[in-house]
Design a protein around this motif. Sequence first.
Motif, PDB file in Angstrom:
ATOM      1  N   MET A  19       0.831  -1.202   0.000  1.00  0.00           N
ATOM      2  CA  MET A  19       0.000   0.000   0.000  1.00  0.00           C
ATOM      3  C   MET A  19       0.866   1.253   0.000  1.00  0.00           C
ATOM      4  N   ARG A  20       1.945   1.211   0.737  1.00  0.00           N
ATOM      5  CA  ARG A  20       2.819   2.382   0.829  1.00  0.00           C
ATOM      6  C   ARG A  20       3.463   2.689  -0.519  1.00  0.00           C
ATOM      7  N   VAL A  21       3.912   1.654  -1.216  1.00  0.00           N
ATOM      8  CA  VAL A  21       4.507   1.852  -2.544  1.00  0.00           C
ATOM      9  C   VAL A  21       3.526   2.578  -3.462  1.00  0.00           C
ATOM     10  N   LEU A  22       2.275   2.130  -3.455  1.00  0.00           N
ATOM     11  CA  LEU A  22       1.279   2.715  -4.350  1.00  0.00           C
ATOM     12  C   LEU A  22       0.914   4.143  -3.944  1.00  0.00           C
ATOM     13  N   VAL A  23       0.742   4.366  -2.633  1.00  0.00           N
ATOM     14  CA  VAL A  23       0.313   5.685  -2.152  1.00  0.00           C
ATOM     15  C   VAL A  23       1.404   6.738  -2.360  1.00  0.00           C
ATOM     16  N   GLU A  24       2.660   6.338  -2.181  1.00  0.00           N
ATOM     17  CA  GLU A  24       3.751   7.298  -2.347  1.00  0.00           C
ATOM     18  C   GLU A  24       4.031   7.614  -3.810  1.00  0.00           C
ATOM     19  N   ASN A  25       3.420   6.857  -4.701  1.00  0.00           N
ATOM     20  CA  ASN A  25       3.643   7.075  -6.137  1.00  0.00           C
ATOM     21  C   ASN A  25       2.314   7.054  -6.894  1.00  0.00           C
ATOM     22  N   PRO A  26       1.398   7.972  -6.552  1.00  0.00           N
ATOM     23  CA  PRO A  26       0.079   7.977  -7.207  1.00  0.00           C
ATOM     24  C   PRO A  26       0.213   8.202  -8.707  1.00  0.00           C
TER      25      PRO A  26
ATOM     26  N   ILE B 211      -3.394  -7.924  -2.655  1.00  0.00           N
ATOM     27  CA  ILE B 211      -4.325  -6.917  -3.179  1.00  0.00           C
ATOM     28  C   ILE B 211      -5.767  -7.294  -2.846  1.00  0.00           C
ATOM     29  N   TYR B 212      -6.085  -8.579  -2.948  1.00  0.00           N
ATOM     30  CA  TYR B 212      -7.423  -9.048  -2.579  1.00  0.00           C
ATOM     31  C   TYR B 212      -7.725  -8.709  -1.120  1.00  0.00           C
ATOM     32  N   GLN B 213      -6.749  -8.952  -0.232  1.00  0.00           N
ATOM     33  CA  GLN B 213      -6.944  -8.664   1.186  1.00  0.00           C
ATOM     34  C   GLN B 213      -7.095  -7.167   1.434  1.00  0.00           C
ATOM     35  N   LEU B 214      -6.315  -6.352   0.721  1.00  0.00           N
ATOM     36  CA  LEU B 214      -6.423  -4.903   0.882  1.00  0.00           C
ATOM     37  C   LEU B 214      -7.788  -4.402   0.430  1.00  0.00           C
ATOM     38  N   ARG B 215      -8.254  -4.908  -0.692  1.00  0.00           N
ATOM     39  CA  ARG B 215      -9.589  -4.510  -1.174  1.00  0.00           C
ATOM     40  C   ARG B 215     -10.676  -4.967  -0.203  1.00  0.00           C
ATOM     41  N   LYS B 216     -10.490  -6.141   0.376  1.00  0.00           N
ATOM     42  CA  LYS B 216     -11.456  -6.666   1.328  1.00  0.00           C
ATOM     43  C   LYS B 216     -11.515  -5.795   2.580  1.00  0.00           C
ATOM     44  N   LYS B 217     -10.349  -5.317   3.023  1.00  0.00           N
ATOM     45  CA  LYS B 217     -10.279  -4.518   4.248  1.00  0.00           C
ATOM     46  C   LYS B 217     -10.661  -3.060   4.027  1.00  0.00           C
ATOM     47  N   LEU B 218     -10.303  -2.503   2.854  1.00  0.00           N
ATOM     48  CA  LEU B 218     -10.447  -1.066   2.636  1.00  0.00           C
ATOM     49  C   LEU B 218     -11.456  -0.680   1.567  1.00  0.00           C
ATOM     50  N   GLY B 219     -11.889  -1.651   0.772  1.00  0.00           N
ATOM     51  CA  GLY B 219     -12.845  -1.338  -0.282  1.00  0.00           C
ATOM     52  C   GLY B 219     -12.318  -1.730  -1.651  1.00  0.00           C
TER      53      GLY B 219
ATOM     54  N   GLU C  35      -9.039   5.735  -6.575  1.00  0.00           N
ATOM     55  CA  GLU C  35      -9.588   7.005  -6.109  1.00  0.00           C
ATOM     56  C   GLU C  35      -9.747   6.942  -4.584  1.00  0.00           C
ATOM     57  N   CYS C  36      -9.242   7.960  -3.883  1.00  0.00           N
ATOM     58  CA  CYS C  36      -9.327   7.986  -2.425  1.00  0.00           C
ATOM     59  C   CYS C  36      -9.938   9.293  -1.944  1.00  0.00           C
ATOM     60  N   SER C  37     -10.913   9.791  -2.676  1.00  0.00           N
ATOM     61  CA  SER C  37     -11.541  11.058  -2.296  1.00  0.00           C
ATOM     62  C   SER C  37     -12.609  10.841  -1.232  1.00  0.00           C
TER      63      SER C  37
ATOM     64  N   GLY D  41     -12.432  -0.318  -4.511  1.00  0.00           N
ATOM     65  CA  GLY D  41     -11.837   0.714  -5.367  1.00  0.00           C
ATOM     66  C   GLY D  41     -10.493   1.230  -4.910  1.00  0.00           C
ATOM     67  N   ILE D  42      -9.956   0.685  -3.811  1.00  0.00           N
ATOM     68  CA  ILE D  42      -8.714   1.218  -3.247  1.00  0.00           C
ATOM     69  C   ILE D  42      -7.518   1.008  -4.171  1.00  0.00           C
ATOM     70  N   ILE D  43      -7.522  -0.089  -4.919  1.00  0.00           N
ATOM     71  CA  ILE D  43      -6.446  -0.370  -5.871  1.00  0.00           C
ATOM     72  C   ILE D  43      -7.077  -0.679  -7.222  1.00  0.00           C
ATOM     73  N   LYS D  44      -6.627   0.010  -8.250  1.00  0.00           N
ATOM     74  CA  LYS D  44      -7.180  -0.239  -9.583  1.00  0.00           C
ATOM     75  C   LYS D  44      -6.209  -1.081 -10.399  1.00  0.00           C
TER      76      LYS D  44
END
Length: 220
Positions: free
Chosen positions: A158-165, A194-202, A218-220, A204-207
Amino acid sequence: MKILLVEDDIMIGEGLQKALRRSGYSVDWVQDGFDVEQSLESHAYCLVILDLGLPNKNGLAILQDLRKKKNDIPVLVLTARDAVSDRVKGLDTGADDYMLKPFALEELEARIRLLLRRKENKRIPLIAFGSLTLNPATHEVVYKDKKCVLSGREFSLMRVLVENPGVIYSRAQLEEKLYGWNEEVESNSVEVHIYQLRKKLGKGIIKNTRGVGYAIGECS
């Protein structure tokens, strides 16, 4: 989180690498003092576990060179040298912690966590993107006012993706950032995280861009 283990004892090195990987760390292991500089130049590590009695270049010389170059990576010295003078010299040379062999794995991991927290606390404590906030010190994520604690590799991904939108990472690129050399990686490991992250956070968190890779959603 990626750790560089510098240890010439095969039994200790193999055991530590396996144990730390089970705890969620990515661990690269080198056995020769000459290999440390090249490893640090080639990969981004969060911490070095350093033996002192190494072939070709001893641990104190490695530590001294690191600090001369203003490299502030946390270094945990792990050695059988138990004389007070050795410990003082190691700490004065720039070690962040000094631990004697034999050691308890639980204590070593606690000291690793402490050093990583100290390192993160020196930086901007939170990483934010839209309504998503990551706390590197606790691995806690807040998304749309919902708190969630991630595993080590989930947080790292998650950090890799967020730090490099906007950057799309292939599966191979994410594996490189999440796992160490020669570490056995199942073919679907990134997809599972990624499946676990989407399950925990939604969802749309990772496209996913088909045939290309993954990016933060989108994280608006």
